[in-house]
Enzyme design. Sequence first.
Site, mmCIF file in Angstrom:
data_model
loop_
_atom_site.group_PDB
_atom_site.id
_atom_site.type_symbol
_atom_site.label_atom_id
_atom_site.label_comp_id
_atom_site.label_asym_id
_atom_site.label_seq_id
_atom_site.Cartn_x
_atom_site.Cartn_y
_atom_site.Cartn_z
ATOM 1 N N PHE A 23 -5.694 51.897 19.928
ATOM 2 C CA PHE A 23 -7.031 52.126 19.396
ATOM 3 C C PHE A 23 -7.597 53.510 19.697
ATOM 4 O O PHE A 23 -8.668 53.845 19.218
ATOM 5 C CB PHE A 23 -7.996 51.064 19.939
ATOM 6 C CG PHE A 23 -7.527 49.664 19.726
ATOM 7 C CD1 PHE A 23 -7.571 49.088 18.469
ATOM 8 C CD2 PHE A 23 -7.027 48.916 20.781
ATOM 9 C CE1 PHE A 23 -7.118 47.796 18.260
ATOM 10 C CE2 PHE A 23 -6.567 47.626 20.585
ATOM 11 C CZ PHE A 23 -6.611 47.068 19.316
ATOM 12 N N ASP A 134 -7.572 46.028 36.160
ATOM 13 C CA ASP A 134 -6.310 46.550 35.628
ATOM 14 C C ASP A 134 -5.862 47.752 36.458
ATOM 15 O O ASP A 134 -5.487 48.789 35.915
ATOM 16 C CB ASP A 134 -6.456 46.933 34.154
ATOM 17 C CG ASP A 134 -5.103 47.152 33.467
ATOM 18 O OD1 ASP A 134 -4.077 46.632 33.979
ATOM 19 O OD2 ASP A 134 -5.059 47.848 32.440
#
Length: 458
Positions: A23, A134
């Site tokens: 993206f 993450d």
Amino acid sequence: MEQKGSVLMQRYELGKLLGQGTFAKVYHARNLATGMSVAIKVIDKEKILKVGMMEQIKCEISVMRLIQHPHVVELYEVMASKTKIYFVMEYAKGGELFNKILKGKLKEDVARRYFQQLISAVDYCHSRGVCHRDLKPENLLLDENENLKVSDFGLSALAQSKHQDGLLHTTCGTPAYVAPEVINRRGYDGVKADIWSCGVILFALLAGYLPFQDKNLMEMYRKIGKAEFKFPKWFAPDVRRLLSKILDPNPRTRISMAKLMESSWFKKGLDKSVITATENKELAPLDAEGVFDSCENCPIVKPKKEQEKPSNLNAFDIISFSSGFDLSGLFEDTEQKKEVRFTSNKSASTIFSQLEDICKRFRLKLKKKDRGLLNLEGSKEGRKGILGIEAEIFEITPQFHLVELRKSNGDTMEYKKLLKHDIRPALKDIVWTWQGEQPPQHEAVPEEQQQQPHVVPS
């Protein structure tokens, strides 16, 4: 299309491409007014709207403006055009910490210095109500002075993201670094999950390889679930003791951030300024909603139909849901499992309609929530209160869904009886297959499912 040498918003000259994902692309750029180097993340609006990531981008903007720390990549400003969003960020000239690990293990003092800076940044994030979720060497950058900078808050969660039980419930992260309780999908403390990931990073820095690795993903998850790993012979006793406390598979007994920072190994050679809280700077206001205002086709308020759209499953979710990768046996007695799953080649609206019919037929109250979540409640008091069932619909493709039914309240035997004798038979027209059972031989696999690539997380 962005090209090297082009000028963005009359303010930044774009340089070389630093990296790209599905993206977004990240470029090196130069501020024309000051000459300062920056990194600019260019996000495609149409792509993120198509997959329902608008809220995630807004959250990332809010989080990065909230976090001001010397070891976190700073967000300078956000700009937008009709088709793109631009994150103008601090440029980390040294690249990813991951590249250093690829060359082999680091010296203990060097690894400790990076770890001290990492813990300082993560602890500060936690103090601001932010969990990263993450953490991995690919998301840890180095500046020109070899100082660590935590980046990529795209999967971060704010304190208000927690459910009523005080836990987070979204499965995310990178498999090799993710905590056992996240894989388990039963809700987890984001702070404790981040601490686990920091432990995996420390192990990798000192060893030159990961503690949990296996060609078979299921076997790797099993090792994570039991914290099954071996220390290299060169690990000193004090770092072994610390890592054993960090990589504790039980989040309740896993070491806290405060105790970690009091450990003798961590404190050795510590620069006190590393753990000093950063003074809050006066920041220019940044309206995350306004980033989307310049897009003619980007509604800030979702249409009613879109609010009922089920959650999308990413590759990590699909693996976690798959019966072949079901790790619940590592954490609980399978006889006491309170959820069942089935796949359907019907549309989300058809599945909603069928569940509504079931509620009418069996006199259950139906309450709709966001993102494909339904609450089914019994009309009469049972042995252990009113029976409650949650039904959640996940989109794999627009015409292929996974549905999870789980008991949220009441007696387990009453739940299983209702499920077996009433709900399962009533769902037969929309069920492709129940988890753990073979799909019907007379039906072909939906075309959309055939087109799904086989995903093996790196």
